[in-house]
Design a protein around this motif. Sequence first.
Motif, PDB file in Angstrom:
ATOM      1  N   ILE A   1       0.293  -8.182   1.789  1.00  0.00           N
ATOM      2  CA  ILE A   1       0.506  -7.241   2.893  1.00  0.00           C
ATOM      3  C   ILE A   1       1.464  -6.142   2.470  1.00  0.00           C
ATOM      4  CG2 ILE A   1       1.451  -6.969   5.225  1.00  0.00           C
ATOM      5  CD1 ILE A   1      -1.308  -8.299   5.146  1.00  0.00           C
ATOM      6  N   ASP A   2       2.561  -6.516   1.808  1.00  0.00           N
ATOM      7  CA  ASP A   2       3.525  -5.516   1.329  1.00  0.00           C
ATOM      8  C   ASP A   2       2.854  -4.527   0.381  1.00  0.00           C
ATOM      9  OD1 ASP A   2       5.534  -6.726   2.757  1.00  0.00           O
ATOM     10  OD2 ASP A   2       6.370  -7.821   1.051  1.00  0.00           O
ATOM     11  N   CYS A   3       2.043  -5.060  -0.531  1.00  0.00           N
ATOM     12  CA  CYS A   3       1.378  -4.216  -1.520  1.00  0.00           C
ATOM     13  C   CYS A   3       0.376  -3.270  -0.858  1.00  0.00           C
ATOM     14  CB  CYS A   3       0.696  -5.111  -2.554  1.00  0.00           C
ATOM     15  SG  CYS A   3       0.221  -4.251  -4.064  1.00  0.00           S
ATOM     16  N   LEU A   4      -0.417  -3.788   0.074  1.00  0.00           N
ATOM     17  CA  LEU A   4      -1.369  -2.937   0.787  1.00  0.00           C
ATOM     18  C   LEU A   4      -0.656  -1.821   1.550  1.00  0.00           C
ATOM     19  CD1 LEU A   4      -3.861  -5.559   2.252  1.00  0.00           C
ATOM     20  CD2 LEU A   4      -4.523  -3.597   0.830  1.00  0.00           C
ATOM     21  N   ALA A   5       0.406  -2.186   2.265  1.00  0.00           N
ATOM     22  CA  ALA A   5       1.114  -1.216   3.105  1.00  0.00           C
ATOM     23  C   ALA A   5       1.798  -0.137   2.279  1.00  0.00           C
ATOM     24  CB  ALA A   5       2.138  -1.936   3.981  1.00  0.00           C
ATOM     25  N   SER A   6       2.317  -0.503   1.104  1.00  0.00           N
ATOM     26  CA  SER A   6       3.094   0.461   0.320  1.00  0.00           C
ATOM     27  C   SER A   6       2.314   1.113  -0.814  1.00  0.00           C
ATOM     28  CB  SER A   6       4.346  -0.214  -0.252  1.00  0.00           C
ATOM     29  OG  SER A   6       3.983  -1.281  -1.127  1.00  0.00           O
ATOM     30  N   GLN A   7       1.328   0.388  -1.374  1.00  0.00           N
ATOM     31  CA  GLN A   7       0.623   0.900  -2.551  1.00  0.00           C
ATOM     32  C   GLN A   7      -0.835   1.254  -2.295  1.00  0.00           C
ATOM     33  OE1 GLN A   7       2.364   1.379  -5.439  1.00  0.00           O
ATOM     34  NE2 GLN A   7       4.141   0.713  -4.255  1.00  0.00           N
ATOM     35  N   GLY A   8      -1.441   0.684  -1.244  1.00  0.00           N
ATOM     36  CA  GLY A   8      -2.819   1.010  -0.920  1.00  0.00           C
ATOM     37  C   GLY A   8      -3.822   0.026  -1.477  1.00  0.00           C
ATOM     38  N   TRP A   9      -5.077   0.241  -1.100  1.00  0.00           N
ATOM     39  CA  TRP A   9      -6.165  -0.673  -1.437  1.00  0.00           C
ATOM     40  C   TRP A   9      -6.374  -0.794  -2.941  1.00  0.00           C
ATOM     41  CZ3 TRP A   9      -9.310  -4.348   0.328  1.00  0.00           C
ATOM     42  CH2 TRP A   9     -10.476  -4.623  -0.386  1.00  0.00           C
ATOM     43  N   ASP A  10      -6.497   0.329  -3.644  1.00  0.00           N
ATOM     44  CA  ASP A  10      -6.826   0.287  -5.063  1.00  0.00           C
ATOM     45  C   ASP A  10      -5.785  -0.469  -5.877  1.00  0.00           C
ATOM     46  OD1 ASP A  10      -9.182   1.679  -4.697  1.00  0.00           O
ATOM     47  OD2 ASP A  10      -8.295   3.639  -5.126  1.00  0.00           O
ATOM     48  N   ALA A  11      -4.523  -0.359  -5.489  1.00  0.00           N
ATOM     49  CA  ALA A  11      -3.449  -1.006  -6.252  1.00  0.00           C
ATOM     50  C   ALA A  11      -3.266  -2.475  -5.901  1.00  0.00           C
ATOM     51  CB  ALA A  11      -2.132  -0.254  -6.035  1.00  0.00           C
ATOM     52  N   THR A  12      -3.898  -2.914  -4.829  1.00  0.00           N
ATOM     53  CA  THR A  12      -3.684  -4.297  -4.377  1.00  0.00           C
ATOM     54  C   THR A  12      -4.735  -5.211  -4.994  1.00  0.00           C
ATOM     55  OG1 THR A  12      -2.751  -3.462  -2.312  1.00  0.00           O
ATOM     56  CG2 THR A  12      -3.351  -5.788  -2.369  1.00  0.00           C
ATOM     57  N   THR A  13      -4.399  -5.729  -6.149  1.00  0.00           N
ATOM     58  CA  THR A  13      -5.246  -6.685  -6.846  1.00  0.00           C
ATOM     59  C   THR A  13      -4.573  -8.052  -6.794  1.00  0.00           C
ATOM     60  OG1 THR A  13      -4.134  -6.260  -8.942  1.00  0.00           O
ATOM     61  CG2 THR A  13      -6.050  -4.878  -8.410  1.00  0.00           C
ATOM     62  N   VAL A  14      -5.314  -9.084  -7.203  1.00  0.00           N
ATOM     63  CA  VAL A  14      -4.718 -10.420  -7.271  1.00  0.00           C
ATOM     64  C   VAL A  14      -3.540 -10.410  -8.233  1.00  0.00           C
ATOM     65  CG1 VAL A  14      -5.121 -12.835  -7.902  1.00  0.00           C
ATOM     66  CG2 VAL A  14      -6.881 -11.570  -6.649  1.00  0.00           C
ATOM     67  N   THR A  15      -3.690  -9.719  -9.356  1.00  0.00           N
ATOM     68  CA  THR A  15      -2.603  -9.638 -10.341  1.00  0.00           C
ATOM     69  C   THR A  15      -1.373  -8.957  -9.765  1.00  0.00           C
ATOM     70  OG1 THR A  15      -4.200  -9.573 -12.161  1.00  0.00           O
ATOM     71  CG2 THR A  15      -1.979  -8.774 -12.624  1.00  0.00           C
ATOM     72  N   ALA A  16      -1.582  -7.835  -9.064  1.00  0.00           N
ATOM     73  CA  ALA A  16      -0.453  -7.098  -8.486  1.00  0.00           C
ATOM     74  C   ALA A  16       0.264  -7.941  -7.428  1.00  0.00           C
ATOM     75  CB  ALA A  16      -0.937  -5.785  -7.881  1.00  0.00           C
ATOM     76  N   ALA A  17      -0.512  -8.630  -6.600  1.00  0.00           N
ATOM     77  CA  ALA A  17       0.096  -9.488  -5.572  1.00  0.00           C
ATOM     78  C   ALA A  17       0.863 -10.637  -6.223  1.00  0.00           C
ATOM     79  CB  ALA A  17      -0.974 -10.020  -4.635  1.00  0.00           C
ATOM     80  N   ALA A  18       0.309 -11.208  -7.287  1.00  0.00           N
ATOM     81  CA  ALA A  18       0.982 -12.299  -7.985  1.00  0.00           C
ATOM     82  C   ALA A  18       2.311 -11.824  -8.566  1.00  0.00           C
ATOM     83  CB  ALA A  18       0.085 -12.853  -9.086  1.00  0.00           C
ATOM     84  N   GLN A  19       2.310 -10.648  -9.183  1.00  0.00           N
ATOM     85  CA  GLN A  19       3.549 -10.106  -9.744  1.00  0.00           C
ATOM     86  C   GLN A  19       4.585  -9.880  -8.657  1.00  0.00           C
ATOM     87  OE1 GLN A  19       2.142  -6.603 -11.805  1.00  0.00           O
ATOM     88  NE2 GLN A  19       1.710  -7.730 -13.701  1.00  0.00           N
ATOM     89  N   ARG A  20       4.147  -9.314  -7.543  1.00  0.00           N
ATOM     90  CA  ARG A  20       5.067  -9.037  -6.441  1.00  0.00           C
ATOM     91  C   ARG A  20       5.613 -10.332  -5.843  1.00  0.00           C
ATOM     92  NH1 ARG A  20       5.581  -4.325  -2.481  1.00  0.00           N
ATOM     93  NH2 ARG A  20       4.461  -3.196  -4.094  1.00  0.00           N
TER      94      ARG A  20
END
Length: 200
Positions: free
Chosen positions: A23-42
């Motif tokens: 949710i944080d990633c979607l709200a701040s970075q958008g759809w394209d940046a919200t991958t499983v890898t990005a969420a895992a890192q966050r």
Amino acid sequence: MRSREPKQDRSRVTRQRLLEATIDCLASQGWDATTVTAAAQRAGVSRGAAQHHFPAREDLITAALEHMFDARMAEIRAEGTRLPEGPGRTEAVVARVVDYFTGDLFKAALQVWTAAAADPSLRERIVPLEARFGRSVHQVAIEMLGADDRDPTTRRLVQATLDMARGLGLADVLTDDSTRRENIVAQWAKTLDDALPATS
């Protein structure tokens, strides 16, 4: 059975961290940046652990929206028990509804809706979820207002409140619209007080 509890607890914590990070990633970075890898890192977990819970990005994102929506509705219901009675209650209710549509969950959902508009398979997942969200928010608003949802005028007024709140949420995406929003909330609350049928 008892020996498995710590592992189950860790798994539950990992899952929750992933959902919140999404949710944080979607709200701040958008759809394209919200991958499983990005969420895992966050979330501070391994990509393998993330994919164990959510093999595909769409699984992760829909689960995150559902989890955070349920949590937010529970919070709003709890807040509803502390709302003032009498004068000021309607404005407090409208403000709570508008807060929902101006928070991170709405901003995250907006990213997903936009992506779903161009992706039929994602849209198939999101449309039923959005319908459930809409029904739940409508019901919570009715409960907090203490209104009679059997009355057609009440249903239309509450739906208008939700539509207005969604519009205010959209206006807040790019710029801070809080001052204008407060004035609109106050005026709409007065309109509701005058227009809502009295409950028996």
